[in-house]
Every structure is written in structure tokens, then in C-alpha cells.
Design a protein around this motif. Structure first.
Motif, PDB file in Angstrom:
ATOM      1  N   UNK A 119      82.461  16.990  54.082  1.00 59.67           N
ATOM      2  CA  UNK A 119      83.230  17.278  55.303  1.00 59.67           C
ATOM      3  C   UNK A 119      83.622  18.758  55.387  1.00 59.67           C
ATOM      4  N   UNK A 120      82.652  19.600  55.048  1.00 59.99           N
ATOM      5  CA  UNK A 120      82.870  21.043  55.163  1.00 59.99           C
ATOM      6  C   UNK A 120      83.577  21.674  53.982  1.00 59.99           C
ATOM      7  N   UNK A 121      83.871  20.899  52.941  1.00 56.55           N
ATOM      8  CA  UNK A 121      84.578  21.420  51.765  1.00 56.55           C
ATOM      9  C   UNK A 121      83.649  21.407  50.557  1.00 56.55           C
ATOM     10  N   UNK A 122      83.397  22.555  49.941  1.00 59.83           N
ATOM     11  CA  UNK A 122      82.546  22.589  48.745  1.00 59.83           C
ATOM     12  C   UNK A 122      83.242  21.922  47.567  1.00 59.83           C
ATOM     13  N   UNK A 123      82.472  21.229  46.733  1.00 63.24           N
ATOM     14  CA  UNK A 123      83.059  20.485  45.626  1.00 63.24           C
ATOM     15  C   UNK A 123      83.730  21.382  44.595  1.00 63.24           C
ATOM     16  N   UNK A 124      83.318  22.639  44.527  1.00 63.82           N
ATOM     17  CA  UNK A 124      83.931  23.518  43.540  1.00 63.82           C
ATOM     18  C   UNK A 124      85.407  23.746  43.835  1.00 63.82           C
ATOM     19  N   UNK A 125      85.813  23.567  45.086  1.00 65.34           N
ATOM     20  CA  UNK A 125      87.205  23.851  45.465  1.00 65.34           C
ATOM     21  C   UNK A 125      88.191  22.983  44.697  1.00 65.34           C
ATOM     22  N   UNK A 126      87.784  21.760  44.364  1.00 64.51           N
ATOM     23  CA  UNK A 126      88.672  20.895  43.600  1.00 64.51           C
ATOM     24  C   UNK A 126      89.012  21.463  42.237  1.00 64.51           C
ATOM     25  N   UNK A 127      88.093  22.273  41.689  1.00 68.92           N
ATOM     26  CA  UNK A 127      88.343  22.872  40.386  1.00 68.92           C
ATOM     27  C   UNK A 127      89.446  23.929  40.435  1.00 68.92           C
ATOM     28  N   UNK A 128      89.715  24.486  41.598  1.00 66.36           N
ATOM     29  CA  UNK A 128      90.809  25.452  41.700  1.00 66.36           C
ATOM     30  C   UNK A 128      92.147  24.759  41.503  1.00 66.36           C
ATOM     31  N   UNK A 129      92.254  23.522  41.975  1.00 65.14           N
ATOM     32  CA  UNK A 129      93.448  22.725  41.706  1.00 65.14           C
ATOM     33  C   UNK A 129      93.432  22.245  40.255  1.00 65.14           C
ATOM     34  N   UNK A 130      92.254  21.851  39.795  1.00 71.46           N
ATOM     35  CA  UNK A 130      92.128  21.397  38.411  1.00 71.46           C
ATOM     36  C   UNK A 130      92.489  22.511  37.426  1.00 71.46           C
ATOM     37  N   UNK A 131      92.227  23.762  37.809  1.00 68.92           N
ATOM     38  CA  UNK A 131      92.538  24.872  36.911  1.00 68.92           C
ATOM     39  C   UNK A 131      94.044  25.016  36.710  1.00 68.92           C
ATOM     40  N   UNK A 132      94.832  24.646  37.726  1.00 69.43           N
ATOM     41  CA  UNK A 132      96.294  24.653  37.582  1.00 69.43           C
ATOM     42  C   UNK A 132      96.708  23.607  36.547  1.00 69.43           C
ATOM     43  N   UNK A 133      96.114  22.432  36.635  1.00 71.52           N
ATOM     44  CA  UNK A 133      96.397  21.378  35.658  1.00 71.52           C
ATOM     45  C   UNK A 133      95.941  21.799  34.270  1.00 71.52           C
ATOM     46  N   UNK A 134      94.782  22.469  34.205  1.00 77.87           N
ATOM     47  CA  UNK A 134      94.277  22.957  32.922  1.00 77.87           C
ATOM     48  C   UNK A 134      95.268  23.925  32.292  1.00 77.87           C
ATOM     49  N   UNK A 135      95.782  24.846  33.108  1.00 78.80           N
ATOM     50  CA  UNK A 135      96.774  25.796  32.598  1.00 78.80           C
ATOM     51  C   UNK A 135      98.010  25.076  32.073  1.00 78.80           C
ATOM     52  N   UNK A 136      98.530  24.121  32.847  1.00 78.93           N
ATOM     53  CA  UNK A 136      99.737  23.402  32.436  1.00 78.93           C
ATOM     54  C   UNK A 136      99.522  22.644  31.126  1.00 78.93           C
ATOM     55  N   UNK A 137      98.384  21.973  31.008  1.00 80.29           N
ATOM     56  CA  UNK A 137      98.093  21.218  29.791  1.00 80.29           C
ATOM     57  C   UNK A 137      97.934  22.138  28.590  1.00 80.29           C
ATOM     58  N   UNK A 138      97.189  23.243  28.791  1.00 77.37           N
ATOM     59  CA  UNK A 138      96.969  24.184  27.693  1.00 77.37           C
ATOM     60  C   UNK A 138      98.268  24.842  27.254  1.00 77.37           C
ATOM     61  N   UNK A 255     105.227  21.963  41.532  1.00 78.65           N
ATOM     62  CA  UNK A 255     106.164  20.898  41.180  1.00 78.65           C
ATOM     63  C   UNK A 255     105.432  19.567  41.062  1.00 78.65           C
ATOM     64  N   UNK A 256     104.566  19.271  42.044  1.00 75.27           N
ATOM     65  CA  UNK A 256     103.782  18.033  41.984  1.00 75.27           C
ATOM     66  C   UNK A 256     102.929  18.022  40.713  1.00 75.27           C
ATOM     67  N   UNK A 257     102.265  19.144  40.450  1.00 78.76           N
ATOM     68  CA  UNK A 257     101.404  19.245  39.271  1.00 78.76           C
ATOM     69  C   UNK A 257     102.208  19.050  37.992  1.00 78.76           C
ATOM     70  N   UNK A 258     103.342  19.740  37.922  1.00 79.94           N
ATOM     71  CA  UNK A 258     104.177  19.665  36.722  1.00 79.94           C
ATOM     72  C   UNK A 258     104.720  18.254  36.518  1.00 79.94           C
ATOM     73  N   UNK A 259     105.137  17.623  37.611  1.00 82.92           N
ATOM     74  CA  UNK A 259     105.699  16.274  37.497  1.00 82.92           C
ATOM     75  C   UNK A 259     104.658  15.277  37.008  1.00 82.92           C
ATOM     76  N   UNK A 260     103.426  15.424  37.496  1.00 81.04           N
ATOM     77  CA  UNK A 260     102.369  14.507  37.056  1.00 81.04           C
ATOM     78  C   UNK A 260     102.074  14.718  35.571  1.00 81.04           C
ATOM     79  N   UNK A 261     101.895  15.998  35.181  1.00 79.07           N
ATOM     80  CA  UNK A 261     101.594  16.294  33.779  1.00 79.07           C
ATOM     81  C   UNK A 261     102.755  15.866  32.884  1.00 79.07           C
ATOM     82  N   UNK A 262     103.987  16.186  33.300  1.00 82.72           N
ATOM     83  CA  UNK A 262     105.158  15.835  32.492  1.00 82.72           C
ATOM     84  C   UNK A 262     105.296  14.329  32.327  1.00 82.72           C
TER      85      UNK A 262
END
Length: 274
Positions: A119-138, A255-262
């Protein structure tokens, strides 16, 4: 007659304190840099593919391949655990759903061609959000993060859901982000996050950590849009600085990212995983 002040620090003590502070700051920066490895690869790939056109596939597809390879390398090398990969995959799905909606509403666009688009969105874009989660976990693992006076589950989960849903509903209803921000302060008023640098423990209010991470993501967003990761309507003709007001949106997303990871960390705490 000069009378020395009791416990007055001398030059040697001041020098030691200064060198100690520098050592701690460098140590903290190093751990942060290691935690940001995935985001750094994404930004480097955006810059390289912008300056050097790659053959055979559109740029967006090359970015997807690079992200997948980096994910595999981090998992294979032990830089990332299987549980962390599950969290990152969850964020990829959450981010991709948000991207599809926002692009459909005209909030921003991905004007370049790509085979792997939904729907006009490249799949790589999801990794930009995933990279935030990666940072939080690391960062959580490297800095031995712990939570102090964490709010109850029944307060945290509905707040995270409300913040995420507001990204969708504000297009059709009232934007309640500032009400949600106030609610965050109420819920986390007594909450702190502790972390270690070279075996020395520090702590800060959780709300402050949200703001700091959100601000640095806003800086990263400016870099990403400069290299054509996506474009806002006011950037179609020429690049311009992303409005500082976007920091509030990123803070809420953090905040959403942190709450999920936490929450997941709390669930897994007794198993010794993640």
C-alpha cells in the motif's frame, strides 16, 4: 592568617573527579554507541544508497536487504538474543501498520519505486521502528537497566494502547496527545530508571528519559529525511528541517516502545532471558 576550609578539595582531588567524570561519560557513550548499532547501519545505508546508486533493484529494496542481513548478523553473532528478535519483530509489525495508515492519510510519502511495497509503504520502513526497539533492548542489557517504583500493569498497558491509538484517531477526532502526556506524568511521577556505567549505578526520572530519547530520535528523523528515507509534504520540493513539534510525537512513540519492552522484561525477569 589563612585557615583552610575542612574537606576543601585540592587540585589532586579535583583532577581525579574530572578524570573520573570523563571516564564515566566515555563509558556511557560507548555503551550507547554499541546499543545504537542497528540504527547506525540504517542511517549509513540511507546515506550510501543516496550517494551511490546500486544496480538491479530499487533503492528501497536494497535497504530492505541490508536490514535483513544486519538482523541476521546481529542474531548470529550474539549481539542480539532470540527474545530480543521477537520484540523487534513485534515493533516492525506495529510500525508498518502505522506507516500504512499515515501514508494513506497523506502525512508523509515514499515517492521512490520498490518491489517490496505494501500500500505504498516499503517493507524496510518497519525496521526504522524496530531499530528503536533494538536500541532499547540493547541499552537495557548493556547498562543493566532496572525500574524503580514501576506502575501497575493495569495502568501501563491501557496508557500504551491509548497513545498508539491516538496516532490513528486524531485524524478523525480530537488529538489528545497533550492529555496523554499529562497522564504519563501522573502515572510515572514516582518512577525512576536506574542504570550502571563501569559498575557505578545512576538513576533518572523515567519521564526525563522519554524526552531525551524522543529528542534524539527527532534529530535522527532529520538525518533520515535528508537522505530520502521518506518525505513530508513540505519536503517534496526541497528538504527542510522537521518541525520541532514532532518531538512530542516521538516522545509518545518512545513511551509506547518503552512500555512494551519494560512489560516484557518484567514478565521475563524471573527466567533470566532477554
Amino acid at each position: 592568617m589563612y585557615l583552610p576550609i575542612p574537606n576543601e578539595p585540592n587540585d589532586k582531588t579535583l583532577k581525579f573527579r574530572f578524570l573520573h567524570s570523563v571516564r564515566q561519560l566515555v563509558g556511557f557513550g560507548w555503551e550507547q554507541a554499541l546499543s545504537c548499532l542497528f540504527p547506525v547501519v540504517i542511517f549509513a545505508s540511507l546515506a550510501v544508497t543516496q550517494l551511490i546508486p546500486l544496480p538491479w533493484l530499487p533503492r528501497y529494496d536494497w535497504l530492505l536487504i541490508i536490514c535483513l542481513l544486519m538482523q541476521a548478523i546481529m542474531l548470529k553473532s550474539g549481539l542480539e538474543t532470540k527474545d530480543e528478535l521477537k520484540v523487534i519483530t513485534l515493533f516492525h509489525i506495529i510500525g508498518l501498520a502505522l506507516e500504512i495508515f499515515k501514508v494513506h492519510m497523506g502525512s508523509w510519502s515514499y515517492p521512490e519505486e520498490g518491489y517490496f511495497k505494501i500500500f505504498g509503504v516499503p517493507l524496510y520502513s518497519g525496521f526504522m521502528y524496530a531499530s528503536v526497539a533494538s536500541y532499547l533492548c540493547q541499552a537495557w542489557r548493556r547498562l543493566n537497566v532496572d525500574l524503580i517504583k514501576w506502575p501497575p500493569f493495569l495502568a501501563v498497558v491501557p496508557l500504551a494502547i491509548a497513545i498508539y491509538l491516538n496516532y490513528f484517531t486524531h485524524h478523525f477526532w480530537v488529538d489528545i496527545r497533550w492529555w496523554l502526556s499529562g497522564l504519563v506524568l501522573v502515572v510515572f511521577w514516582k518512577s525512576w530508571v536506574s542504570y550502571e556505567v563501569n559498575r557505578i549505578q545512576y538513576r533518572m526520572p523515567i519521564a526525563l528519559s522519554f524526552v531525551l530519547i524522543g529528542f534524539f530520535i527527532w534529530i535522527a528523523e532529520n538525518i533520515a529525511t535528508y537522505f530520502g528515507a521518506w518525505k513530508y509534504p513540505n519536503q517534496t520540493e526541497a528538504w527542510s528541517l522537521v518541525h520541532i513539534g514532532k518531538v512530542s510525537s516521538w516522545v509518545l512513540l518512545v513511551i509506547v516502545s518503552f512500555l512494551i519492552v519494560a512489560t516484557l522484561k518484567q514478565v521475563k525477569k524471573k527466567t533470566g532471558r532477554m
